[in-house]
Design an enzyme around this catalytic site. Structure first.
Site, PDB file in Angstrom:
ATOM      1  N   LYS A 123     -27.536  40.624   3.440  1.00 18.87           N
ATOM      2  CA  LYS A 123     -28.347  40.973   4.598  1.00 18.87           C
ATOM      3  C   LYS A 123     -29.294  40.017   4.871  1.00 18.87           C
ATOM      4  CE  LYS A 123     -31.927  43.449   5.466  1.00 18.87           C
ATOM      5  NZ  LYS A 123     -32.383  42.422   6.515  1.00 18.87           N
ATOM      6  N   GLY A 141     -29.111  44.304   9.665  1.00 17.60           N
ATOM      7  CA  GLY A 141     -29.980  45.369   9.903  1.00 17.60           C
ATOM      8  C   GLY A 141     -31.511  45.404   9.442  1.00 17.60           C
ATOM      9  N   GLY A 148     -34.979  46.782   7.165  1.00 14.02           N
ATOM     10  CA  GLY A 148     -35.224  47.076   5.799  1.00 14.02           C
ATOM     11  C   GLY A 148     -34.883  48.621   5.643  1.00 14.02           C
ATOM     12  N   PRO A 149     -35.581  49.382   6.221  1.00 14.03           N
ATOM     13  CA  PRO A 149     -35.459  50.817   6.691  1.00 14.03           C
ATOM     14  C   PRO A 149     -33.953  51.513   6.916  1.00 14.03           C
ATOM     15  CG  PRO A 149     -37.671  50.158   7.631  1.00 14.03           C
ATOM     16  CD  PRO A 149     -36.829  49.181   7.619  1.00 14.03           C
ATOM     17  N   GLY A 150     -33.375  50.556   7.821  1.00  9.58           N
ATOM     18  CA  GLY A 150     -32.144  51.260   8.162  1.00  9.58           C
ATOM     19  C   GLY A 150     -31.126  50.921   7.349  1.00  9.58           C
ATOM     20  N   GLY A 157     -31.744  48.300   4.406  1.00 10.42           N
ATOM     21  CA  GLY A 157     -32.130  47.409   3.296  1.00 10.42           C
ATOM     22  C   GLY A 157     -32.523  48.598   2.074  1.00 10.42           C
ATOM     23  N   GLU A 163     -38.615  36.188  -4.603  1.00  7.96           N
ATOM     24  CA  GLU A 163     -39.537  34.955  -4.090  1.00  7.96           C
ATOM     25  C   GLU A 163     -40.314  35.464  -2.768  1.00  7.96           C
ATOM     26  OE1 GLU A 163     -40.989  32.365  -2.259  1.00  7.96           O
ATOM     27  OE2 GLU A 163     -38.993  31.750  -1.508  1.00  7.96           O
ATOM     28  N   CYS A 171     -43.466  29.567   2.590  1.00  4.92           N
ATOM     29  CA  CYS A 171     -44.184  30.424   1.704  1.00  4.92           C
ATOM     30  C   CYS A 171     -44.849  29.501   0.649  1.00  4.92           C
ATOM     31  CB  CYS A 171     -43.397  31.252   0.697  1.00  4.92           C
ATOM     32  SG  CYS A 171     -41.829  30.357   0.106  1.00  4.92           S
ATOM     33  N   GLU A 208     -52.000  35.551   3.168  1.00  2.32           N
ATOM     34  CA  GLU A 208     -51.336  34.667   3.649  1.00  2.32           C
ATOM     35  C   GLU A 208     -51.036  34.695   5.082  1.00  2.32           C
ATOM     36  OE1 GLU A 208     -46.867  33.105   2.299  1.00  2.32           O
ATOM     37  OE2 GLU A 208     -46.860  35.258   2.651  1.00  2.32           O
TER      38      GLU A 208
END
Length: 474
Positions: free
Chosen positions: A170, A201, A203-205, A207, A245, A279, A378
């Site tokens: 994903k 998609g 995360g809520p949908g 993931g 990560e 990152c 960050e």
């Protein structure tokens, strides 16, 4: 351009179960470059079931046969480099030079490293009279971000394939096009159906459904620490392996004997590359207080020399990748100034000629203290904070005074002194005097920057279980 309105499941391009879609926005001019389907729990179920069904046969395929397919993927990615670069430039704003010479080539770079690892890796090895078997962990969910999209996809897909795992990828719904191109490549070289599956998609949908599913053995995630915590909680009831990560707030310590004329411009460019959206970017520049004025002048000069523009003009910096991140970066700059930081270069305003794009100029902040928000959180944008120290011991303390521990940087004339500082930094990686990343070396962090390692043999081992067969080597 590759179709992001369909999913690749079981070796076929299929329609999603739902009808929800979202635009893929080019951050340089806010134009819509594609539409992406937003999957749901039914799509997650279909992809996982397919991967589970394929695991039994794929896990038994000889490593030499898996290696042959990985070589074919590697060659196809090289052949489609410019197409992948154009997709990345359109979906997240990378300048053409960066997209063609770094973003897109990072895919075959990591596939190439896995090829080198596979040529000598012992999936079976003796330990006295015991036979050690390195076996694939199983069905893996791979969730990747928008900032280095092909890079992060390759660092997961390549070792998962090499290990004999099956997977559901994903990618970020904000930058999905290059993932669809990879799916086309995997289909074209003949990877068996169900081994690699692609869904899109949020995360809520979708993931959450992927990371909670009891038939998933491992989740490998790159993204925010907040999301990594949520994924770990989803995975905990079924005791999945979770490799994370996550975020970083990397310190860049300039020792008193460092060559400032070399160290400071290189440090500024290192922070600002990819519009600061890395990152491991060296965002906290720690310098001797006695040399602070000189550092301020050199850093401002270096930042002001960096070009900012439309990706097609191949500037040093393109836009921020999406509107939400742009708002965060602008807000963090404004907050830093309100808290007492001095603006030495750049600032929150978008250059007039680049509107309505999501641009932020390379920004350098002086008089930053370790307690300021910009020194602790960050930013994920082209913002460099300069922090003064009085002793090297204090510099190390400031560097380690963070919940993150992804990377660190040290500059100095005495290599032994640099190594000593590196040994005291609580980070997964340290760069000495501008040394580059090494795709054979492990990439990952300490503390809230994650767990596990990617790249090379260390990345391969993340996707393997170790079985002891007692008496098997007798």
């Amino acid at each position: 351009m590759a179709d992001t309105t369909r999913f690749y499941i079981g070796g076929r391009w299929v329609a999603p179960h739902g009808a929800d879609r979202a635009p893929v926005i080019n951050p340089a001019d806010l134009s819509t470059v594609a539409e992406v389907a937003l999957g749901n729990a039914d799509d997650a179920e279909a992809a996982i079931a397919t991967a589970r069904a394929a695991f039994g046969s794929w896990s038994q395929v000889r490593p030499a046969e898996r290696l042959s397919l990985i070589r074919a993927i590697h060659e196809a990615l090289i052949a489609r480099n410019d197409e992948i670069a154009d997709a990345i430039s359109a979906e997240m704003g990378a300048p053409q030079g960066l997209a063609r010479r770094a973003q897109a080539p990072s895919g075959p770079q990591h596939f190439g490293e896995i090829i080198r690892v596979m040529e000598t890796f012992a999936f079976e090895e003796p330990l006295g009279t015991t036979l050690l078997r390195h076996e694939p962990i199983g069905v893996c969910v791979l969730i990747t971000p928008w900032n280095w999209p092909m890079n992060q996809i390759a660092t997961k897909v390549a070792p998962a394939l090499a290990a004999g795992c099956t997977m559901v990828l994903k990618p970020s719904e904000l930058a999905p096009i290059d993932a669809a191109i990879l799916a086309e490549v995997i289909d074209s070289v003949g990877v068996p159906p169900g081994v690699f599956n692609l869904v899109h998609g949020t995360g809520p949908g979708i993931g959450d459904a992927l990371t909670r599913h009891p038939d998933v053995d491992m989740v490998s995630f790159t993204g925010s620490t907040r999301a990594g915590v949520a994924i770990s909680m989803n995975a905990a009831p079924t005791v999945k392996r979770v490799a994370l990560e996550l975020g970083g707030k990397s310190a860049n310590i300039v020792l008193p004997d460092a060559d400032l004329a070399k160290a400071i411009p290189a440090s500024v460019r290192g922070c600002m590359g990819n519009s600061g959206q890395s990152c491991n970017a060296p965002t906290r520049l720690l310098v001797p207080r006695t040399r602070l004025a000189e550092v301020h002048a050199l850093a401002a000069q270096a930042a002001n020399a960096l070009s900012v523009g439309l990706p097609a003009s191949d500037p040093f910096m393109g836009p921020i990748a999406n509107a939400a991140q742009h708002r965060r970066v602008v807000g963090m700059i404004e907050q830093a100034i309100a808290e007492g930081a001095t603006l030495l270069a750049g600032g929150p305003e978008c250059p007039e000629e680049l509107k309505p794009g999501l641009f932020v100029r390379p920004t350098v902040l002086g008089d930053v203290t370790p307690a300021m928000t910009v020194a602790r959180e960050e930013v994920f944008g082209p913002v460099l904070s300069i922090i003064a120290y009085d002793t090297v011991e204090q510099a190390v303390q400031i560097a380690n005074d963070t919940p993150y521990g992804l990377s660190g940087y040290v500059w100095g004339a005495d290599l032994d002194a640099c190594r000593d500082v590196a040994a005291r930094l609580r980070t997964g990686m340290v760069h000495l005097n501008g040394a580059s990343l090494d795709s054979a070396a492990p990439f990952g962090g300490y503390k809230m920057s994650g767990n596990g390692r990617e790249w090379g043999v260390y990345g391969l081992r993340e996707f393997l279980e170790v079985k002891s067969v007692y008496g098997g080597a007798a």
